[in-house]
Design a protein around this motif. Sequence first.
Motif, PDB file in Angstrom:
ATOM      1  N   ARG A 105       0.840  -1.195   0.000  1.00  0.00           N
ATOM      2  CA  ARG A 105       0.000   0.000   0.000  1.00  0.00           C
ATOM      3  C   ARG A 105       0.883   1.257   0.000  1.00  0.00           C
ATOM      4  NH1 ARG A 105      -1.117   4.586   1.003  1.00  0.00           N
ATOM      5  NH2 ARG A 105      -2.725   5.479   2.352  1.00  0.00           N
ATOM      6  N   ARG A 106       1.960   1.243   0.787  1.00  0.00           N
ATOM      7  CA  ARG A 106       2.874   2.392   0.830  1.00  0.00           C
ATOM      8  C   ARG A 106       3.639   2.531  -0.479  1.00  0.00           C
ATOM      9  NH1 ARG A 106       5.266   1.179   6.934  1.00  0.00           N
ATOM     10  NH2 ARG A 106       3.352   1.777   8.079  1.00  0.00           N
ATOM     11  N   GLU A 107       4.008   1.419  -1.052  1.00  0.00           N
ATOM     12  CA  GLU A 107       4.719   1.449  -2.340  1.00  0.00           C
ATOM     13  C   GLU A 107       3.845   2.044  -3.438  1.00  0.00           C
ATOM     14  OE1 GLU A 107       7.841   0.382  -5.210  1.00  0.00           O
ATOM     15  OE2 GLU A 107       7.755   0.760  -3.049  1.00  0.00           O
ATOM     16  N   LEU A 108       2.571   1.701  -3.423  1.00  0.00           N
ATOM     17  CA  LEU A 108       1.655   2.235  -4.431  1.00  0.00           C
ATOM     18  C   LEU A 108       1.548   3.753  -4.356  1.00  0.00           C
ATOM     19  CD1 LEU A 108      -1.329  -0.294  -4.152  1.00  0.00           C
ATOM     20  CD2 LEU A 108       0.260  -0.095  -6.072  1.00  0.00           C
ATOM     21  N   GLY A 109       1.533   4.268  -3.141  1.00  0.00           N
ATOM     22  CA  GLY A 109       1.317   5.704  -2.976  1.00  0.00           C
ATOM     23  C   GLY A 109      -0.097   6.122  -3.346  1.00  0.00           C
ATOM     24  N   ALA A 110      -1.001   5.166  -3.414  1.00  0.00           N
ATOM     25  CA  ALA A 110      -2.383   5.452  -3.796  1.00  0.00           C
ATOM     26  C   ALA A 110      -3.138   6.054  -2.630  1.00  0.00           C
ATOM     27  CB  ALA A 110      -3.076   4.173  -4.257  1.00  0.00           C
ATOM     28  N   LYS A 111      -4.200   6.797  -2.933  1.00  0.00           N
ATOM     29  CA  LYS A 111      -5.129   7.226  -1.908  1.00  0.00           C
ATOM     30  C   LYS A 111      -5.993   6.027  -1.514  1.00  0.00           C
ATOM     31  CE  LYS A 111      -4.170  11.660  -1.595  1.00  0.00           C
ATOM     32  NZ  LYS A 111      -3.695  12.266  -0.317  1.00  0.00           N
ATOM     33  N   VAL A 112      -6.271   5.901  -0.230  1.00  0.00           N
ATOM     34  CA  VAL A 112      -7.052   4.783   0.265  1.00  0.00           C
ATOM     35  C   VAL A 112      -8.329   5.298   0.919  1.00  0.00           C
ATOM     36  CG1 VAL A 112      -7.125   2.801   1.826  1.00  0.00           C
ATOM     37  CG2 VAL A 112      -5.014   3.353   0.605  1.00  0.00           C
ATOM     38  N   ILE A 113      -9.466   4.788   0.464  1.00  0.00           N
ATOM     39  CA  ILE A 113     -10.770   5.115   1.034  1.00  0.00           C
ATOM     40  C   ILE A 113     -11.273   3.875   1.764  1.00  0.00           C
ATOM     41  CG2 ILE A 113     -13.153   5.799   0.555  1.00  0.00           C
ATOM     42  CD1 ILE A 113     -12.124   7.062  -2.056  1.00  0.00           C
ATOM     43  N   GLY A 114     -11.486   3.988   3.068  1.00  0.00           N
ATOM     44  CA  GLY A 114     -12.060   2.902   3.857  1.00  0.00           C
ATOM     45  C   GLY A 114     -13.531   3.171   4.105  1.00  0.00           C
ATOM     46  N   ILE A 115     -14.362   2.153   3.952  1.00  0.00           N
ATOM     47  CA  ILE A 115     -15.814   2.319   4.083  1.00  0.00           C
ATOM     48  C   ILE A 115     -16.370   1.258   5.022  1.00  0.00           C
ATOM     49  CG2 ILE A 115     -18.028   2.299   2.865  1.00  0.00           C
ATOM     50  CD1 ILE A 115     -16.531   3.183   0.357  1.00  0.00           C
ATOM     51  N   THR A 116     -17.130   1.710   6.022  1.00  0.00           N
ATOM     52  CA  THR A 116     -17.830   0.789   6.904  1.00  0.00           C
ATOM     53  C   THR A 116     -19.224   1.334   7.183  1.00  0.00           C
ATOM     54  OG1 THR A 116     -17.620  -0.559   8.913  1.00  0.00           O
ATOM     55  CG2 THR A 116     -17.079   1.789   9.104  1.00  0.00           C
ATOM     56  N   GLY A 117     -20.037   0.559   7.870  1.00  0.00           N
ATOM     57  CA  GLY A 117     -21.402   0.962   8.176  1.00  0.00           C
ATOM     58  C   GLY A 117     -22.222  -0.249   8.537  1.00  0.00           C
ATOM     59  N   SER A 118     -23.341  -0.019   9.209  1.00  0.00           N
ATOM     60  CA  SER A 118     -24.189  -1.132   9.617  1.00  0.00           C
ATOM     61  C   SER A 118     -24.918  -1.742   8.436  1.00  0.00           C
ATOM     62  CB  SER A 118     -25.199  -0.657  10.666  1.00  0.00           C
ATOM     63  OG  SER A 118     -24.518  -0.274  11.850  1.00  0.00           O
TER      64      SER A 118
END
Length: 436
Positions: A105-118
Amino acid sequence: MRSWDAERIAAAAGAGLVTAGGTGAGEGPTRAVIDSRHAGPGDLFIGLIGEHVDGGAYATEVLAAGAWGILVGEEHTEDLPTDGGAILASSDPLRALQDLATAWRRELGAKVIGITGSTGKTSTKDLTAAMVDQQRRVVATPLNLNTEIGLPLTVLSAPADTEVLVLEMAMRGAGQIAELVRIAEPDVGVIVNIGPVHLELLGTIEAIAATKSELIEGLQPGGTAIVPADEPLLQTHLEQLPEGVTTVTFGSGGDVSELPDGLELPFTSAHMRSNALAALAAARAVGVEPTGALAVALSELRGQRRELPGGVVVIDDCYNANPMSMRAALDDLAASASGRRVAVLGDMLELGPDEVRFHEEIGAHARGAGLDLLVTVGPLAAAMGPAFGGETLAVETAADVAPALKPHLRDGDALLVKASRGVGLEVVAQELGAER
């Protein structure tokens, strides 16, 4: 990981390199897999220790199948051929998989969007990926790879040119989302909603809110927390966000309250439009302003509409269910159906000591939604019938639905199928389609 050699893979995973085998310099694996049956050329096999099976026991077979290499428990690295794939050893293969994912993930340098919810986190993930994909190279969680095992596999599947990762984060108990945040290091955290899910494990709705909030509380300075505008259960947790984290609200009265002109969604239901607002906020957080007709590939069993002979429309939403998602699905059925409204509703599981009351409330909601026929599946769902008060069929299992429903189904009916995953209602649409 194609550009990483065996030595770098081992270092990133915190594993020992027993042998680089026949792997060439600068030539790494194309993906990581945990199922030995699917491991072949180009694959790094991670031999996880399960409840009943230790994947490392299949090391010899995987190497014989031509895998790039294996990462297994130290006890499984003896007497293996050293002229084949790379052999890596770890005392904790799961942690090694997770650490390798963090490094990639660090090598990619991509933006990361985490999604959670009920409820609605998968649909929101699909919507977010579709919006961001208009302008960025995206990898999103496939199927249900949203756990401490599935999430790192998703990260490791991302090619080197990935610009945005959209990762769904599941929760079964306290601390699990915090673990996923540690692995993925998200830049953006989205909480779709808070509802009575997993009460059997967590006890209270406040505990659910606290567990979901692990996502936003784990953001780093410069991150963005995206939350519903009308959720008081999150207020305390928003006050505890790390310094430098921006909060964006969505929904009525929020920072993102309407979809922009020119953005066209392929559905009209209220809960999907709410999910779309959350997705829009996430897309904007990574610099994307979506426009035009949005091509959304919703994950299987999450509201797909299938037309059967005779004009019967089946809304196949049987992947999972809780009181919040049940109400939303019934409201969608009421708003979209042109013919009779029929629902096959099964048990909602893991709701704790108030489980019967929750099912009774869904029966009352079905009455208010104008349902014409209710089919309940299972002992808990049977409590919906008296509260519904209309025409009801009660059956015990998913296999009983099609024979019981067939004489009552009419041309032009709209049929909702929904229950917790353990009920197995996915067979209903298949059997009805075959019969008609």
